[in-house]
Design a protein around this motif. Structure first.
Motif, PDB file in Angstrom:
ATOM      1  N   GLU A  42      42.383  25.191  -5.607  1.00 42.09           N
ATOM      2  CA  GLU A  42      42.751  24.716  -4.269  1.00 42.09           C
ATOM      3  C   GLU A  42      44.151  25.195  -3.935  1.00 42.09           C
ATOM      4  N   VAL A  43      44.485  25.120  -2.650  1.00 41.20           N
ATOM      5  CA  VAL A  43      45.856  25.362  -2.208  1.00 41.20           C
ATOM      6  C   VAL A  43      46.757  24.267  -2.770  1.00 41.20           C
ATOM      7  N   LYS A  44      47.965  24.632  -3.183  1.00 43.61           N
ATOM      8  CA  LYS A  44      48.960  23.630  -3.568  1.00 43.61           C
ATOM      9  C   LYS A  44      49.683  23.189  -2.302  1.00 43.61           C
ATOM     10  N   TRP A  45      49.438  21.967  -1.871  1.00 42.80           N
ATOM     11  CA  TRP A  45      50.060  21.429  -0.670  1.00 42.80           C
ATOM     12  C   TRP A  45      51.477  20.967  -0.980  1.00 42.80           C
ATOM     13  N   ASP A  46      52.387  21.188  -0.050  1.00 40.91           N
ATOM     14  CA  ASP A  46      53.798  20.868  -0.249  1.00 40.91           C
ATOM     15  C   ASP A  46      54.147  19.670   0.632  1.00 40.91           C
ATOM     16  N   GLY A  47      53.971  18.464   0.080  1.00 40.67           N
ATOM     17  CA  GLY A  47      54.204  17.264   0.885  1.00 40.67           C
ATOM     18  C   GLY A  47      54.424  16.037   0.022  1.00 40.67           C
ATOM     19  N   TYR A  48      53.979  14.885   0.530  1.00 41.27           N
ATOM     20  CA  TYR A  48      54.060  13.621  -0.198  1.00 41.27           C
ATOM     21  C   TYR A  48      52.689  13.282  -0.764  1.00 41.27           C
ATOM     22  N   ARG A  49      52.625  13.047  -2.070  1.00 42.00           N
ATOM     23  CA  ARG A  49      51.389  12.623  -2.712  1.00 42.00           C
ATOM     24  C   ARG A  49      51.108  11.185  -2.298  1.00 42.00           C
ATOM     25  N   LEU A  50      49.889  10.911  -1.827  1.00 35.30           N
ATOM     26  CA  LEU A  50      49.513   9.574  -1.373  1.00 35.30           C
ATOM     27  C   LEU A  50      48.167   9.172  -1.952  1.00 35.30           C
ATOM     28  N   ALA A  51      48.018   7.884  -2.197  1.00 30.12           N
ATOM     29  CA  ALA A  51      46.718   7.279  -2.453  1.00 30.12           C
ATOM     30  C   ALA A  51      46.429   6.360  -1.270  1.00 30.12           C
ATOM     31  N   VAL A  52      45.330   6.604  -0.562  1.00 29.85           N
ATOM     32  CA  VAL A  52      44.963   5.788   0.591  1.00 29.85           C
ATOM     33  C   VAL A  52      43.913   4.774   0.142  1.00 29.85           C
ATOM     34  N   HIS A  53      44.304   3.504   0.146  1.00 28.42           N
ATOM     35  CA  HIS A  53      43.434   2.412  -0.290  1.00 28.42           C
ATOM     36  C   HIS A  53      42.792   1.763   0.938  1.00 28.42           C
ATOM     37  N   VAL A  54      41.477   1.764   0.985  1.00 30.82           N
ATOM     38  CA  VAL A  54      40.732   1.148   2.085  1.00 30.82           C
ATOM     39  C   VAL A  54      39.991  -0.071   1.550  1.00 30.82           C
ATOM     40  N   GLU A  55      40.227  -1.206   2.164  1.00 26.00           N
ATOM     41  CA  GLU A  55      39.525  -2.448   1.835  1.00 26.00           C
ATOM     42  C   GLU A  55      39.153  -3.132   3.135  1.00 26.00           C
ATOM     43  N   PRO A  56      38.202  -4.074   3.106  1.00 25.82           N
ATOM     44  CA  PRO A  56      37.867  -4.788   4.334  1.00 25.82           C
ATOM     45  C   PRO A  56      39.103  -5.454   4.938  1.00 25.82           C
ATOM     46  N   GLY A  57      39.455  -5.053   6.146  1.00 25.81           N
ATOM     47  CA  GLY A  57      40.583  -5.661   6.838  1.00 25.81           C
ATOM     48  C   GLY A  57      41.942  -5.116   6.460  1.00 25.81           C
ATOM     49  N   GLU A  58      42.021  -4.143   5.554  1.00 27.59           N
ATOM     50  CA  GLU A  58      43.331  -3.648   5.128  1.00 27.59           C
ATOM     51  C   GLU A  58      43.248  -2.198   4.663  1.00 27.59           C
ATOM     52  N   VAL A  59      44.246  -1.408   5.062  1.00 22.57           N
ATOM     53  CA  VAL A  59      44.402  -0.041   4.574  1.00 22.57           C
ATOM     54  C   VAL A  59      45.855   0.124   4.158  1.00 22.57           C
ATOM     55  N   LYS A  60      46.077   0.749   3.007  1.00 28.52           N
ATOM     56  CA  LYS A  60      47.433   1.017   2.542  1.00 28.52           C
ATOM     57  C   LYS A  60      47.574   2.470   2.141  1.00 28.52           C
ATOM     58  N   ALA A  61      48.757   3.025   2.399  1.00 33.69           N
ATOM     59  CA  ALA A  61      49.114   4.360   1.939  1.00 33.69           C
ATOM     60  C   ALA A  61      50.201   4.201   0.883  1.00 33.69           C
ATOM     61  N   ILE A  62      49.864   4.481  -0.365  1.00 28.44           N
ATOM     62  CA  ILE A  62      50.756   4.237  -1.499  1.00 28.44           C
ATOM     63  C   ILE A  62      51.287   5.572  -2.020  1.00 28.44           C
ATOM     64  N   THR A  63      52.607   5.684  -2.179  1.00 30.22           N
ATOM     65  CA  THR A  63      53.214   6.929  -2.658  1.00 30.22           C
ATOM     66  C   THR A  63      53.032   7.075  -4.169  1.00 30.22           C
ATOM     67  N   ARG A  64      53.380   8.258  -4.662  1.00 28.92           N
ATOM     68  CA  ARG A  64      53.293   8.541  -6.091  1.00 28.92           C
ATOM     69  C   ARG A  64      54.108   7.554  -6.909  1.00 28.92           C
ATOM     70  N   SER A  65      55.226   7.074  -6.364  1.00 26.35           N
ATOM     71  CA  SER A  65      56.083   6.120  -7.082  1.00 26.35           C
ATOM     72  C   SER A  65      55.675   4.676  -6.861  1.00 26.35           C
ATOM     73  N   GLY A  66      54.619   4.442  -6.079  1.00 27.57           N
ATOM     74  CA  GLY A  66      54.115   3.090  -5.883  1.00 27.57           C
ATOM     75  C   GLY A  66      54.619   2.372  -4.656  1.00 27.57           C
ATOM     76  N   TYR A  67      55.315   3.082  -3.751  1.00 27.05           N
ATOM     77  CA  TYR A  67      55.818   2.441  -2.531  1.00 27.05           C
ATOM     78  C   TYR A  67      54.742   2.396  -1.453  1.00 27.05           C
ATOM     79  N   ASP A  68      54.748   1.313  -0.694  1.00 27.53           N
ATOM     80  CA  ASP A  68      53.824   1.159   0.426  1.00 27.53           C
ATOM     81  C   ASP A  68      54.438   1.822   1.657  1.00 27.53           C
ATOM     82  N   TRP A  69      53.909   2.983   2.028  1.00 26.70           N
ATOM     83  CA  TRP A  69      54.409   3.733   3.175  1.00 26.70           C
ATOM     84  C   TRP A  69      53.385   3.755   4.309  1.00 26.70           C
TER      85      TRP A  69
END
Length: 327
Positions: A42-69
């Motif tokens: 794949e292409v190496k993207w140059d940005g912020y690594r994120l984990a997008v958590h989707v749950e009923p009624g809530e979505v969070k974007a969590i950074t590589r260091s664990g911050y809620d952004w």
């Protein structure tokens, strides 16, 4: 008398709890792409690594260091709600693309920053490349090929804030050469048959494109180590003049650093050779050039991740890197 066979009841698969946070799998830096059909590229993207958590009624974007952004990536979170699944964790990279479709970390920093920028938060794109959890099932122990098979119908074909990071079907060496020619940061190689493990792993590899050019040394900033250099100040040619292209603070031993400082102290300048005011800096006449490796240019015309590789006397102005007028 025949016995009556009784069917055994098959227990329903219980949903697995969704992890509150997953430390990301991090690619190991190597010099060249691996060979073999077991590797996906794949292409190496140059940005912020994120984990997008989707749950009923809530979505969070969590950074590589664990911050809620989540607030910084509001459009990504809003679109994640519309992907048609009650719960999931997407792994990917948030980026801003330049006018040639390349991810640019400097543009992303300005888009999410507080200072006025030509780039709006609406330009941030999340390229999803892995699926770690889906509707009650933890997928981390499944092979990459299976996780990608489940991810593709969720995000492929989308053109909004969330998109699919496509696999490039090519030999690694060929893809790497093309990526570097296009000015991309590099490529990523992943083992198709491996599960997802947190931390720096050998089954994910990154191969970075490196540039190497020659720049005039216009001065230095002292180090906290007595007699040594903290950063070399560098210049490039543009329209017949030298312009400042940033500082380089790595690549030398302490002995080399001390020797460099002595060389520059012997050729002091009455005034800087570039338009630069820097408190505590020592400016030298641009008689020496530095060989420098770097990853790319920032949006404001500075070297990104420069590393010193050598020094020599300048034979002539043509030795110094030339910035095109429209750059």
């Amino acid at each position: 008398m025949a016995k009556t066979l009784r069917k055994k009841s098959v227990p329903a698969t219980l949903p697995e709890p969704m992890p509150r946070r997953v430390d990301p799998c991090v690619a190991t830096l190597v010099d060249k792409p691996p060979k073999g059909s077991e590797w996906a590229f794949e292409v190496k993207w140059d940005g912020y690594r994120l984990a997008v958590h989707v749950e009923p009624g809530e979505v969070k974007a969590i950074t590589r260091s664990g911050y809620d952004w989540t607030k910084k990536f509001g459009l990504i979170a809003a679109e994640a709600r519309e992907l048609g699944h009650a719960s999931m964790i997407l792994d990917g990279e948030a980026v801003v693309l330049d006018d040639q479709g390349r991810s640019d970390f400097g543009l992303l920093q300005r888009a999410v920053g507080k200072k006025p920028s030509l780039h709006e938060p609406s330009e941030i794109i999340f390229y999803a490349f892995d699926l770690l959890y889906l509707d009650g099932q933890d997928l981390r122990m499944h092979p990459l090929s299976e996780r990608r098979r489940l991810l593709e119908p969720i995000v492929a074909g989308r053109t909004g804030a969330i998109r699919f990071s496509e696999e490039v079907h090519a030999e690694g060496a060929e893809f790497f050469q093309i990526a570097c020619e296009m000015g991309l940061e590099g490529i990523i190689a992943k083992r198709r048959d491996r599960p997802y493990h947190s931390g720096r792993r050998p089954e994910w590899l990154k191969i970075k494109c490196v540039r190497r050019d020659t720049f005039a040394i216009v001065g230095y900033e002292p180090s906290t180590v007595p007699g040594a250099i903290g950063r070399l100040l560098l210049g490039a040619n543009k329209g017949g003049d030298l312009v400042y292209v940033g500082g380089c603070g790595t690549g030398w031993s302490n002995q080399e650093s001390v020797a460099l400082r002595e060389l520059l102290n012997a050729i002091p300048a009455d005034k800087p050779a570039v338009a630069l005011k820097r408190k505590g800096a020592f400016f030298a006449r641009p008689l020496l050039v530095a060989d420098v490796e770097y990853r790319a240019w920032t949006q404001d015309g500075k070297l990104r991740h420069p590393s010193f590789k050598g020094v020599r006397e300048m034979a002539g102005p043509s030795e110094v890197y030339e910035i095109k007028r429209d750059a």
